[in-house]
Design an enzyme around this catalytic site. Structure first.
Site, mmCIF file in Angstrom:
data_model
loop_
_atom_site.group_PDB
_atom_site.id
_atom_site.type_symbol
_atom_site.label_atom_id
_atom_site.label_comp_id
_atom_site.label_asym_id
_atom_site.label_seq_id
_atom_site.Cartn_x
_atom_site.Cartn_y
_atom_site.Cartn_z
ATOM 1 N N GLN A 1 -0.893 -1.986 4.262
ATOM 2 C CA GLN A 1 -2.208 -3.210 4.811
ATOM 3 C C GLN A 1 -1.723 -3.168 6.079
ATOM 4 O O GLN A 1 -1.106 -3.502 6.725
ATOM 5 C CB GLN A 1 -1.383 -4.589 3.601
ATOM 6 C CG GLN A 1 -2.886 -5.509 3.298
ATOM 7 C CD GLN A 1 -3.826 -4.792 3.121
ATOM 8 O OE1 GLN A 1 -4.692 -3.834 2.161
ATOM 9 N NE2 GLN A 1 -5.203 -5.386 3.513
ATOM 10 N N ASP B 1 -6.352 5.388 1.614
ATOM 11 C CA ASP B 1 -6.858 4.881 2.924
ATOM 12 C C ASP B 1 -7.785 5.658 3.707
ATOM 13 O O ASP B 1 -9.063 5.364 4.055
ATOM 14 C CB ASP B 1 -5.849 3.708 3.599
ATOM 15 C CG ASP B 1 -6.278 2.151 3.418
ATOM 16 O OD1 ASP B 1 -6.919 2.322 2.174
ATOM 17 O OD2 ASP B 1 -5.239 1.709 3.307
ATOM 18 N N LYS C 1 -6.009 -5.554 -4.878
ATOM 19 C CA LYS C 1 -6.074 -4.302 -4.933
ATOM 20 C C LYS C 1 -5.300 -4.379 -6.609
ATOM 21 O O LYS C 1 -5.118 -2.863 -7.424
ATOM 22 C CB LYS C 1 -5.843 -3.441 -4.096
ATOM 23 C CG LYS C 1 -6.796 -3.748 -2.500
ATOM 24 C CD LYS C 1 -6.150 -2.929 -1.302
ATOM 25 C CE LYS C 1 -6.785 -3.334 -0.483
ATOM 26 N NZ LYS C 1 -6.248 -2.807 1.307
#
Ligand code: NAP
Length: 283
Positions: free
Chosen positions: A93, A116, A49
């Site tokens: 994460q 997200d 990422k």
């Protein structure tokens, strides 16, 4: 005739170019990721990422925390990031260590910075069909379908898997695209009866080749989200023999994976625009 491969790598490169061009107009945009602990798979995802984000010119900040950090400390850090004007997007994460409540951490992120798209406000808006930050994997799947002119309106779409990250949001997006959507899961009786009906089949299970070639309708578009690591390499949820029956299929690797990272960058820009009052509905 074997299926046409949906080239996620090439499409992801196009998306990254779009993001880089949009960034030039928008000015500096910041993305902060938070990784708790040292899970090797999570480390690989985070590095991917960051490479993509810095590659397009996003100011990416990689916060690493020890596995022993308390829930309170993590929530305080997220509150600080919410208050930091230089941070447009925040991503925690997953998975988190078991002593930290994942739902609490997700809910602690300001919904406008939730790149997200996991915050209940964003999930609820998606459910209602309103503008929101949408999880990157399903967003990437919709982009792939659009780029290959795979019609969703009136199509029978079958989604195998009902996770909050992939199965449920892609089902909602397909519904918004006027498909007739069926969601299957581990308790579905006679899975093949459903999958054989699918013009668009999305497999998001995480079991190697759980979708056999004989389970795919001739001429279907098959989206393989599965990532199953074996000693022989990375494989999807769909048996490669399905390419002999399908019209379109995503390869693993090189399909959904690269698009997911590219769409995270898109989401970071959407968040940045929303914070600058340039898009409505996302807040
Ligand atoms: P997950 O949370 O484990 O969900 C898996 C889903 O599959 C569950 O809904 C489960 O049903 C269902 N399932 C399990 N066994 C089944 C079976 N035999 N038949 C039908 N359904 C079955 O997984 P996820 O997070 O959605 O991820 C799914 C896969 O996609 C994983 O391999 C993951 O690594 C991959 N993934 C890839 C990307 C990417 O960027 N390429 C992104 C996200 C995820 P129940 O709900 O009944 O348990």
């Amino acid at each position: 005739m074997p299926a046409q491969l949906i080239d996620g790598k090439a499409l992801a490169a196009n998306v990254r170019e779009e993001v880089a061009a949009e960034l030039e107009e928008l000015g500096p945009v910041g993305l902060t990721t938070v990784l708790v602990g040292d899970d090797p798979a999570s480390d690989v995802y985070i590095r991917g990422k960051h490479k993509a984000a810095t590659g397009v010119g996003i100011n990416a900040n990689d916060i690493r925390l020890p596995a022993e950090i308390s829930e309170e400390e993590l929530l305080q850090l997220l509150a600080d990031l919410n208050a930091d004007d230089g941070v447009d997007g925040v991503l925690v994460q997953l998975p988190l260590p078991s002593h930290i409540d994942e739902a609490k951490a997700i809910e602690a992120i300001d919904p406008v910075k939730d790149v997200d798209g996991f915050h209940p406000l964003n999930a609820g808006r998606l459910y209602l069909g309103r503008p929101s930050l949408v999880p990157a994997t399903p967003l990437g799947i919709m982009r792939m379908l659009a780029e290959y002119r795979i019609e969703t309106q009136g199509a029978r779409a079958v989604v195998v898997g009902r996770s909050n990250i992939v199965g449920k949001p892609i089902a909602h997006l397909l519904l918004q695209g006027h498909a007739t959507v069926t969601i299957c899961h581990s308790r579905t009786v006679d899975l093949q009866r459903h999958t054989l009906d699918a013009d668009i089949l999305v497999a998001a299970v995480g079991h190697l080749h759980v979708i056999g070639a004989e389970m795919v309708k001739a001429g279907a578009a098959v989206i393989d989200v599965g990532m199953n690591r074996t000693d022989e390499g990375l494989f999807g949820d769909v048996d490669p023999g399905a390419a002999e029956r399908a019209a379109y299929i995503t390869p693993v690797p090189g399909g959904v994976g690269p698009m997911t990272i590219a769409m995270l960058l898109k989401n970071t820009l959407t968040a940045a625009r929303a914070r600058r009052g340039l898009v409505s509905g996302v807040s």
